[in-house]
Structures are given as C-alpha cells and as structure tokens.
Design an enzyme around this catalytic site. Structure first.
Site, PDB file in Angstrom:
ATOM      1  N   HIS A  86     -29.526 -28.758   3.271  1.00 57.25           N
ATOM      2  CA  HIS A  86     -29.246 -28.339   4.646  1.00 57.25           C
ATOM      3  C   HIS A  86     -28.870 -29.532   5.522  1.00 57.25           C
ATOM      4  CE1 HIS A  86     -29.286 -25.068   7.485  1.00 57.25           C
ATOM      5  NE2 HIS A  86     -30.204 -25.616   8.264  1.00 57.25           N
ATOM      6  N   ASP A  97     -28.042 -26.297  -0.384  1.00 54.52           N
ATOM      7  CA  ASP A  97     -28.666 -25.669   0.790  1.00 54.52           C
ATOM      8  C   ASP A  97     -29.067 -24.253   0.436  1.00 54.52           C
ATOM      9  OD1 ASP A  97     -29.483 -24.762   3.237  1.00 54.52           O
ATOM     10  OD2 ASP A  97     -27.578 -25.085   4.261  1.00 54.52           O
ATOM     11  N   SER A 105     -26.745 -25.468  11.394  1.00 53.84           N
ATOM     12  CA  SER A 105     -27.776 -24.454  11.207  1.00 53.84           C
ATOM     13  C   SER A 105     -27.615 -23.379  12.288  1.00 53.84           C
ATOM     14  CB  SER A 105     -29.164 -25.107  11.229  1.00 53.84           C
ATOM     15  OG  SER A 105     -30.140 -24.223  10.741  1.00 53.84           O
TER      16      SER A 105
END
Length: 681
Positions: A648, A616, A535
C-alpha cells in the site's frame, strides 16, 4: 530539494536508554546517493553532560532493534554471524559499551544470546529483573516450544485455507496456514537464554502478538518485578477479518491459560503500561466494536482489586502512545490536536490532562517519549520542514536538540514556509488546512491539492518520506492540504462525520478549502492545479474525476478505491468498510453505490496518473487496473505505474525515486508546460 535529496535524507530511529538514564544509543539509516543502498550507523550519547557530542561505534555485525538491558549491555538482532559458515537466520546478540573520554567507544563483543534452530527471531524484550527474556517469532499455532517445525505434506506449492480460519492474506503477505507470531519466555543467565521457553499464550495459539500488520514491542509489557507478562492479541478465528477486538492478556509464566484482562470490552484494547510500582496497569481502549478510528481513551486498572476506570480527559483527545513518568506519578501520551501531535501529562488520580509545550512555536510531531530520572524527557520531533531529531527536556524548560542528523543538511536547501489557515466548511464547521511553498518564490505558482488517506487521518505538520510537501513545493508548486470532515485531531464527532458520507462533506470541504487557500495567497495560480492522493485520497481523486470533473488540469491517484463492490469482496480487513458504510456490501448496497466512483466514469475527462503496488492487499492493485481501463476506454490521457514489489506504500529507495520522478514529470507536463502537453501517451 530534489527527490534524491528526500530519499537519501538520513533517518533517525527511536532511542534506547541505559537503566540509570545516563546514556542513550540511537541508529541513523543512511542511503547511498548513487547505489540507493541503505545501512544504519549507531551512536552513543552521554545525556549527563550538556552539549556532549554523539560518538559513532560499530556492533561488529550489521544489527537492528537495539535495546539496552537492565545489565546495560546493548542487545540487538541480526541475520549475520561471526562465523561465515553459520546458517543465515535472525539471532539475538549483545555487546558491552564503554565510553573512552567521550570521543570514542570501546566495544566488547558481539556475544550470542539466543540462537534457536530453524527459527528467525523477530523481536525481544528483557524483563526489568534481568533474569528473563521474551522472544517472538512465526511459530506453529499448536507448537509447544519455540522453533518446532510444522510438517508440510502438500504435493505442490499451493496453500490450502479452511473457511472460517481468519485472515488468508493481510496487508502485503499471504498468511502461512497454521503460523502465528507467538511470544515465548526464556530464562536469561550469564547473557544467554536457558530452557525451552514458556508460551505466554498457554499453547492456545490465540492470535498474533505483536499484532499485525503494525504491532510492535508496545504490544508486550513486563511486570516491573519480572513475575509475568502482559500482551495484546486479536483472536485468529472466523471473526478475525471483521473484528477490532484486540485484548490484553496476563501470563504468570506458568505455561497455563493466560488471563484476559479486557474481556468486558469487545472493542480495541492495547498499549499495556504497568506502573513502576506494579500496582496499576494503564492501557488505551476504544468503546465501539468494529470501529478502528474510535477515540482512544486511557484506562487504569487496579491490579490488586481488578477495578478498572476510564481516565476521561478534559479535552476531546484520542491518544496514540502511552508510558509512565520515571517516578510513576503521571502518565505521558501523545495525541493529534489540530495539525500537531503534542505530548501530554495525565494525572492518574483524576484524569486531568496538561499539554507539555516542549517546543517553542508549533509542537509539530512529537514521538518516542522516554521518561528519565531527574524529571527529564527524551523524545523525537519532526515537522514539514525538517525530519526527526532527538530532543531532551528538563523540568518545565523548553527542550533542547541533542542531534543534528538532518537540520543543517535541510537548512542548506531552499527554504519553504508552511501557513495554516481555516475556513467554513460543510455545515459551517471550521475546517483547517495548510499551504506549503517556497519562501522566496513569486507567483504565479501552480497549485497541488493534497488529499490525505485514512480517511480518519490528517496531513499533520510532520515529516514524511513518501508524501512530503516540502519536496513537492521545492519543484515550484504550492501544496494545499485540507483536513476535511472525517479527519483526526478535531474531536471524535468531527472524525465520525464521514461515516456513510465518503463523497459528501469531504468533497465540499476540499472545494471550499481550495478556494480559501487561493484567496489567502494571491501568488497561487488556481487556473493551473492538480489534485493527488493515496488510499482514501486516491478514492477521492477517482470521485473528483466524476463529480468535480472540470476543475483540475491533472490528477494523481495512488492505491485508490475505484469500485466499492469489487473492493469490498477483495480487501482483507472487512471491519473497515463495514463500519464506514454501515454493514457489508450485501447489507447496505445502496450506501456503497451512492459513493461509488465507478458509477460516474461517464464524466471522466481529466488526465490521470494511476499508481499501484501488486503486494497491496488493503486496496488490491486491480482497483488501479480498473480505473486505468476506464481512462483508456474514454480516451483520457493517462499513465499507469505498477510496482510488483510494493504494498500500500512505496518503501524501496529506487522505487521511491521512480515514483517521484514519474509524478514530477506528470505534474510538469500538465502544469508547467501546457502548450507542449500531448494528448497521447
């Protein structure tokens, strides 16, 4: 400790407790080491007898979301049925438990409680009075009753979204037009629901309750006398993708329009917690609209007068959970504080805060606080070294462990040690980090720089089933994490400092933190090092590739932002980039481009493994494809791992094993066998 050890490590769930505080039930999810299939087992533990052993029992159906009702029946959800011919859908059941001599449990049931045609029940919460129950599920926005069917006249498989209709996709799923997670209240009589159910949103379809994607039963709270329900929702309209304005509502169960209690605050309000006497409502609130990582402050509302005040603690803490003590004299909460997540006791009269110090040594990560009669506190605790176990504290004494789900198991594995360190980072501010390595290993030890996501987060002293320092250290690496500027747990100013500075102070902290760790532990070999993150951590890996290109032997980038322009126009929660970059891309293009990794690909040279999930929607998988394309164009050794069924995060057991095997092979290739590494893939 192998990757398979990590993936098959038993996982303790949150406990539920009988109304008198005597018994607790908890579930443990086990993973078969060969098939990697997961299944829960359930245990009953007598909290009134010191040293009592948990007793396993069967529900009769494979169930989840276990919760004791005021009648001390154990309620649960399952898509299974005692009738094999029944239509598969999620229903609510209950069983009666009776402990026999503390060594076995007699189970009566399962007995059906709620079976609503055409509807999968997603959750439930029983009123303390025992005569009502709240059920929630995906229901049509305008449906007057639980389980009504929306007519679909589409001629094809396409979903038609209207402009200004809120999220059209969120986290990992496409939103079904016209559907919301909605709460209805039913009567509860003789263990079964009665009536058609009353919509607590007044039939208005305000927004999702529980909130999405991570809201749960903490978004719903009964009045102690069962006279009404508090619930949290964010309005699902044109402003939804840019709004952090969660509000707390009150429904008197008449079916009329609910009362918005937090109308005056346009920022985040959540975690409603009515006092046991029903006189006050405590909740958590942020002050700044549009900012998802603002400080969470406890607020207290006098329910008779409506007067509301903030309980500002004498420490700069941002709380993440909230509950009352059993006697109603204080509030209990958790908050990140420098690498730990301790529990705190808050005085509702003056807002003073006391850290409870439940554990000898570091608190590590405390969770699932449950106050019991007799000044007792039930909670879970985990750390980098050990996954969650259940603990019980009595009065001011240190807590004692109640379970041994994983402790003995991990104790038989090679021991690791985690060392905390601090250094002078950007602006001469004190920055903290951790080093995790095998306890008995002698150098030289290859280094891994772990970069956390968020970015307003932290690699706390806590267990993770995904980014786990212990399992990586067990492969022979020294894992170094740094809580750079923007991290949580060091005061709100420190968290805010990353705003519009994504590649500035954080990169300087990582550079200085790595050198500080190498200076602290001479056993670590800084000439063999890899950086990895997901991320925002993946963003930083991409940023490092172009702005610190000659430092690392390899990189691992998972779900990282690559091009800030295309990211902005494809992500879903737009409030996030708008806050961190000072507006939309069109409004503040210069800041987005200042910190845009794509602008520095001409300097990319470090071998990189790219990992992404097709589901995601937070950082769309095309960001990973773009970075992989850039690597290939420049002839940089690279690999791309794509999971078509992950979001994610990587959650599936088999996928997690593949993730770890791929990452370990990549690290070994560049750090352990440099003479054998190939420039071709």
């Amino acid at each position: 400790m192998t990757a398979r050890d990590l993936i098959t490590m038993p996982r303790l769930g949150s406990p539920t407790v009988t109304s008198d505080g005597r018994y607790t039930v908890y579930s443990v999810t086990y993973t078969d080491p060969q098939t990697l299939e997961r299944a829960p087992k359930h245990y009953l533990l007598d909290l009134s007898v010191s040293g009592s052993s948990p007793v396993e029992f069967e529900l009769g159906l494979s169930g989840h979301s276990l919760s004791f009702g005021p009648d001390n029946f154990l309620y649960f959800l399952t898509s299974k049925h005692t009738d094999e011919g029944a239509e598969p859908r999620s229903r609510l059941w209950r069983v009666a438990l009776e402990s026999a001599n503390g060594s076995s449990v007699n189970v009566t049931g399962p007995m059906p409680v709620a079976d609503i045609a055409t509807t999968d029940i997603a959750g439930f919460k029983i009123a303390p009075s025992g005569d009502k129950i709240a059920l929630w599920a995906e229901i049509g926005r305008d449906c007057p009753r639980f389980g009504c069917v929306i007519e679909d006249n589409a001629t094809g498989s396409g979903r038609l979204y209207q402009g200004g209709g809120g999220f059209y996709r969120h986290w990992d799923h496409w939103v079904e037009p016209g559907l919301l997670s909605r709460v209805f209240v039913f009567g509860l009589e003789d263990g079964g629901v009665i009536g058609d159910g009353v919509p607590v949103d007044g039939g208005m379809g305000i927004g999702n309750t529980p909130t999405k994607p991570f809201g749960g039963e903490e978004d719903i709270a009964w009045a102690p006398d069962g006279s009404g329900l508090y619930f949290v929702a964010r309005r699902s309209d044109a402003k939804e993708p840019t709004s952090t304005d969660l509000d707390i509502y009150w429904s008197d169960l008449s079916g009329g329009t609910p009362t918005k209690l937090t109308k005056s605050n346009e920022a985040h309000d959540s975690s409603p917690a009515p006092s046991p006497d029903g006189k006050y409502l405590a909740y958590l609130a942020m002050a700044r609209p549009g900012y998802e990582s603002d400080r969470m402050v406890v607020h207290l509302r006098n329910l008779e007068s409506g007067e509301t005040r903030a309980l500002i603690p004498n420490r700069d803490l941002s709380f993440g959970s909230l509950t009352w003590t059993h006697d109603g004299k204080a509030l209990l909460a958790t908050a990140t504080d420098m690498l730990d997540v301790p529990a705190y006791r808050i005085d509702p009269t003056n807002g003073s805060v006391e850290e409870l110090n439940l554990i000898a040594g570091n608190e590590a990560h405390i969770g699932a606080l449950t106050s019991l009669p007799g000044d007792r506190l039930l909670f879970t605790r985990d750390s980098i070294g050990t996954a969650k176990e259940l603990f019980l504290a009595k009065g001011r004494a240190k807590a004692m462990p109640l379970t041994d789900v994983v402790t003995t198991r991990t104790g038989a594995m090679a021991s690791t040690v985690t060392t905390r360190f601090s250094f002078k980072g950007a602006g001469d501010d004190t920055v903290w980090g951790q080093i995790t390595r095998l306890e008995e290993q002698e150098g030289p030890i290859p280094a891994i720089l772990y970069i956390h996501g968020g970015p307003q987060g932290s690699f706390i002293d806590g267990w993770s089933s995904r980014w786990n320092p212990r399992v990586l250290a067990s492969q022979g690496y020294a894992v170094i994490s740094v809580d750079f500027h923007g991290s949580s747990g060091y005061g709100q100013d420190f968290t805010d400092s990353i705003n519009r500075d994504w590649g500035g102070k954080p990169l300087e902290d990582l550079q200085k933190g790595l050198e500080a760790a190498l200076e602290l532990d001479s056993q670590i070999d800084g000439t063999r090092a890899c950086a990895m993150g997901a991320s925002y951590g993946g963003y930083m890996v991409n940023w490092i590739a172009g702005n610190w290109p000659d430092r690392f032997n390899c990189l691992v980038q998972h779900d990282g932002l690559f091009d800030m322009r295309s990211f902005y126009y494809s992500t879903e929660e737009l409030w996030f980039p708008r806050w961190d970059f000072g507006g939309s891309y069109g409004e503040n293009r210069e800041v987005y481009e200042k910190w845009n990794p794509v602008n520095h690909v001409d300097k990319w040279q470090t071998p990189m493994l790219v990992i992404t999930g097709e589901k995601d929607f937070r950082v769309p998988y095309t960001q990973g494809l773009q970075s992989f394309t850039a690597l290939q164009e420049r002839g940089v050794p690279s690999q791309l791992l794509v999971f078509p069924d992950e979001n994610h995060w990587v959650l599936g057991a088999a996928n997690s094993l593949q993730w770890h095997d791929t990452v370990f092979a990549w690290l070994d290739r560049w750090l352990k066998q440099p003479e054998n590494s190939s420039e071709e893939d």
